[in-house]
Design a protein around this motif. Structure first.
Motif, PDB file in Angstrom:
ATOM      1  N   GLU A   1      10.232   3.329  11.543  1.00 42.54           N
ATOM      2  CA  GLU A   1      11.383   3.323  10.629  1.00 42.54           C
ATOM      3  C   GLU A   1      11.499   2.006   9.879  1.00 42.54           C
ATOM      4  O   GLU A   1      12.131   1.940   8.809  1.00 42.54           O
ATOM      5  N   ALA A   2      10.875   0.946  10.406  1.00 42.69           N
ATOM      6  CA  ALA A   2      10.975  -0.363   9.762  1.00 42.69           C
ATOM      7  C   ALA A   2      10.035  -0.508   8.573  1.00 42.69           C
ATOM      8  O   ALA A   2      10.156  -1.460   7.795  1.00 42.69           O
ATOM      9  N   LEU A   3       9.098   0.425   8.410  1.00 44.11           N
ATOM     10  CA  LEU A   3       8.121   0.318   7.330  1.00 44.11           C
ATOM     11  C   LEU A   3       8.672   0.944   6.060  1.00 44.11           C
ATOM     12  O   LEU A   3       8.994   2.126   6.015  1.00 44.11           O
ATOM     13  N   GLY A   4       8.751   0.130   5.012  1.00 46.18           N
ATOM     14  CA  GLY A   4       9.274   0.614   3.747  1.00 46.18           C
ATOM     15  C   GLY A   4       8.200   1.254   2.886  1.00 46.18           C
ATOM     16  O   GLY A   4       7.073   1.503   3.316  1.00 46.18           O
ATOM     17  N   ALA A   5       8.541   1.510   1.628  1.00 44.23           N
ATOM     18  CA  ALA A   5       7.599   2.087   0.679  1.00 44.23           C
ATOM     19  C   ALA A   5       6.491   1.067   0.373  1.00 44.23           C
ATOM     20  O   ALA A   5       6.716  -0.140   0.474  1.00 44.23           O
ATOM     21  N   PRO A   6       5.281   1.506   0.025  1.00 42.00           N
ATOM     22  CA  PRO A   6       4.934   2.912  -0.218  1.00 42.00           C
ATOM     23  C   PRO A   6       4.468   3.671   1.032  1.00 42.00           C
ATOM     24  O   PRO A   6       4.445   4.900   1.028  1.00 42.00           O
ATOM     25  N   LEU A   7       4.095   2.962   2.127  1.00 41.51           N
ATOM     26  CA  LEU A   7       3.476   3.648   3.260  1.00 41.51           C
ATOM     27  C   LEU A   7       4.478   4.274   4.215  1.00 41.51           C
ATOM     28  O   LEU A   7       4.153   5.224   4.923  1.00 41.51           O
ATOM     29  N   GLY A   8       5.706   3.743   4.258  1.00 44.30           N
ATOM     30  CA  GLY A   8       6.670   4.185   5.255  1.00 44.30           C
ATOM     31  C   GLY A   8       6.933   5.686   5.263  1.00 44.30           C
ATOM     32  O   GLY A   8       6.833   6.335   6.311  1.00 44.30           O
ATOM     33  N   PRO A   9       7.287   6.282   4.119  1.00 39.31           N
ATOM     34  CA  PRO A   9       7.559   7.724   4.120  1.00 39.31           C
ATOM     35  C   PRO A   9       6.350   8.547   4.552  1.00 39.31           C
ATOM     36  O   PRO A   9       6.496   9.553   5.260  1.00 39.31           O
ATOM     37  N   CYS A  10       5.155   8.113   4.145  1.00 31.63           N
ATOM     38  CA  CYS A  10       3.938   8.828   4.532  1.00 31.63           C
ATOM     39  C   CYS A  10       3.714   8.731   6.034  1.00 31.63           C
ATOM     40  O   CYS A  10       3.380   9.726   6.695  1.00 31.63           O
TER      41      CYS A  10
ATOM     42  N   GLY B   1      -3.926  -1.617  11.341  1.00 37.87           N
ATOM     43  CA  GLY B   1      -4.121  -2.089   9.982  1.00 37.87           C
ATOM     44  C   GLY B   1      -2.896  -2.759   9.388  1.00 37.87           C
ATOM     45  O   GLY B   1      -2.019  -3.264  10.090  1.00 37.87           O
ATOM     46  N   SER B   2      -2.830  -2.751   8.054  1.00 42.89           N
ATOM     47  CA  SER B   2      -1.762  -3.463   7.356  1.00 42.89           C
ATOM     48  C   SER B   2      -0.382  -2.907   7.678  1.00 42.89           C
ATOM     49  O   SER B   2       0.590  -3.669   7.764  1.00 42.89           O
ATOM     50  N   ALA B   3      -0.283  -1.593   7.880  1.00 48.58           N
ATOM     51  CA  ALA B   3       1.020  -1.008   8.224  1.00 48.58           C
ATOM     52  C   ALA B   3       1.517  -1.544   9.560  1.00 48.58           C
ATOM     53  O   ALA B   3       2.703  -1.860   9.713  1.00 48.58           O
ATOM     54  N   ALA B   4       0.616  -1.657  10.538  1.00 52.20           N
ATOM     55  CA  ALA B   4       1.008  -2.183  11.854  1.00 52.20           C
ATOM     56  C   ALA B   4       1.487  -3.619  11.743  1.00 52.20           C
ATOM     57  O   ALA B   4       2.512  -4.000  12.332  1.00 52.20           O
ATOM     58  N   LEU B   5       0.773  -4.426  10.981  1.00 53.50           N
ATOM     59  CA  LEU B   5       1.152  -5.834  10.848  1.00 53.50           C
ATOM     60  C   LEU B   5       2.485  -5.983  10.122  1.00 53.50           C
ATOM     61  O   LEU B   5       3.289  -6.860  10.449  1.00 53.50           O
ATOM     62  N   GLU B   6       2.740  -5.121   9.149  1.00 50.65           N
ATOM     63  CA  GLU B   6       4.032  -5.186   8.452  1.00 50.65           C
ATOM     64  C   GLU B   6       5.171  -4.765   9.378  1.00 50.65           C
ATOM     65  O   GLU B   6       6.249  -5.383   9.368  1.00 50.65           O
ATOM     66  N   ILE B   7       4.942  -3.736  10.202  1.00 45.53           N
ATOM     67  CA  ILE B   7       5.975  -3.301  11.142  1.00 45.53           C
ATOM     68  C   ILE B   7       6.310  -4.415  12.130  1.00 45.53           C
ATOM     69  O   ILE B   7       7.477  -4.701  12.403  1.00 45.53           O
ATOM     70  N   VAL B   8       5.282  -5.066  12.649  1.00 39.53           N
ATOM     71  CA  VAL B   8       5.477  -6.076  13.701  1.00 39.53           C
ATOM     72  C   VAL B   8       6.055  -7.377  13.162  1.00 39.53           C
ATOM     73  O   VAL B   8       6.891  -8.011  13.810  1.00 39.53           O
ATOM     74  N   THR B   9       5.629  -7.788  11.970  1.00 40.61           N
ATOM     75  CA  THR B   9       6.041  -9.091  11.442  1.00 40.61           C
ATOM     76  C   THR B   9       7.164  -9.025  10.425  1.00 40.61           C
ATOM     77  O   THR B   9       7.862 -10.023  10.200  1.00 40.61           O
ATOM     78  N   GLY B  10       7.321  -7.876   9.773  1.00 42.11           N
ATOM     79  CA  GLY B  10       8.291  -7.783   8.688  1.00 42.11           C
ATOM     80  C   GLY B  10       7.791  -8.383   7.387  1.00 42.11           C
ATOM     81  O   GLY B  10       8.525  -8.415   6.392  1.00 42.11           O
TER      82      GLY B  10
END
Length: 226
Positions: free
Chosen positions: A105-114, A133-142
């Motif tokens: 839920e913390a992942l925003g656009a463009p990958l979050g909805p997908c 990958g990049s989605a995991a790192l964005e979720i963990v670090t913000g």
């Protein structure tokens, strides 16, 4: 714990100056410039990024492991990366891809909805999904690791081939709707990963990656692990 690929290592307890020095020394060849080093120092001065457990390419002493550092910026279009060796004993915790997915839920656009649509589709098929990958790192670090050109990289726990096939079809459709390429790897156990496309292909052998090596597996071995 047993170390496997894709685990994220918590580096918050490492001496920050030492971590910065190691990260700069370990920059991959395309990124060894003063300008990149300055950006690495500034980034790590603010945030202790997680290290990614990966197959060793460095000479490791007893009790040491290799970690990849991936930074939330690019140089000449390529993600800036570094490889470091650390003592496993100084890492207080590791996070696996399935735990990362709990923060979808913390992942925003463009990958979050997908991502959230893919997780929901997997749940209906009884397939467990992890994020790498990049989605995991964005979720963990913000931090802003993802963009319009980013792929969505997933790990799937071993499941009956029919379920994996159904999820693969649905994930491709979800990706098409969102304009995102969804790339999935199946974890056969103990971190041995095979691309979902290869699992579902008719090839007699498939390429498998582990923390120690890359090997060819007979299809019968893969089917037995699902």
């Amino acid at each position: 714990m047993i170390l496997v690929r894709h685990l994220l290592a918590n580096l918050a307890l490492l001496d920050r100056a030492d971590l910065i020095a190691r990260a700069i020394a370990g920059l991959l060849p395309p990124f060894r410039t003063d300008a990149v080093a300055a950006r690495v120092e500034e980034c790590l001065g603010r945030t202790a990024l997680p290290g990614i457990v990966c197959r060793p390419t460095l000479a490791l002493g007893p009790g040491k492991i290799q970690l990849g550092l991936s930074f939330p910026f690019r140089e000449n279009g390529a993600r800036v990366r570094s490889a470091i060796a650390v003592a496993e004993r100084v890492i207080p915790s590791f996070t696996d891809p399935f735990a990362v997915a709990l923060g979808a839920e913390a992942l925003g656009a463009p990958l979050g909805p997908c991502l959230r649509a893919a997780i929901a589709a997997a749940a209906t098929r009884g397939v467990r999904v992890g994020v790498i990958g990049s989605a995991a790192l964005e979720i963990v670090t913000g931090l802003a690791y993802t963009g319009e050109a980013s792929d969505l990289d997933l790990v799937l726990a071993a499941a009956p081939c029919a379920r994996l096939h159904q999820f693969g079809v649905e994930a491709a459709g979800i990706g098409a709707v969102h304009g995102i390429h969804v790339d999935a790897e199946v974890d056969l156990g103990d971190g041995c990963g095979v691309k979902l496309d290869e699992v579902l292909s008719s090839s007699r052998s498939v390429l498998a990656k582990t923390l120690a090596d890359v090997r060819l597996l007979e299809r019968s071995e893969v089917m037995a692990a699902l």
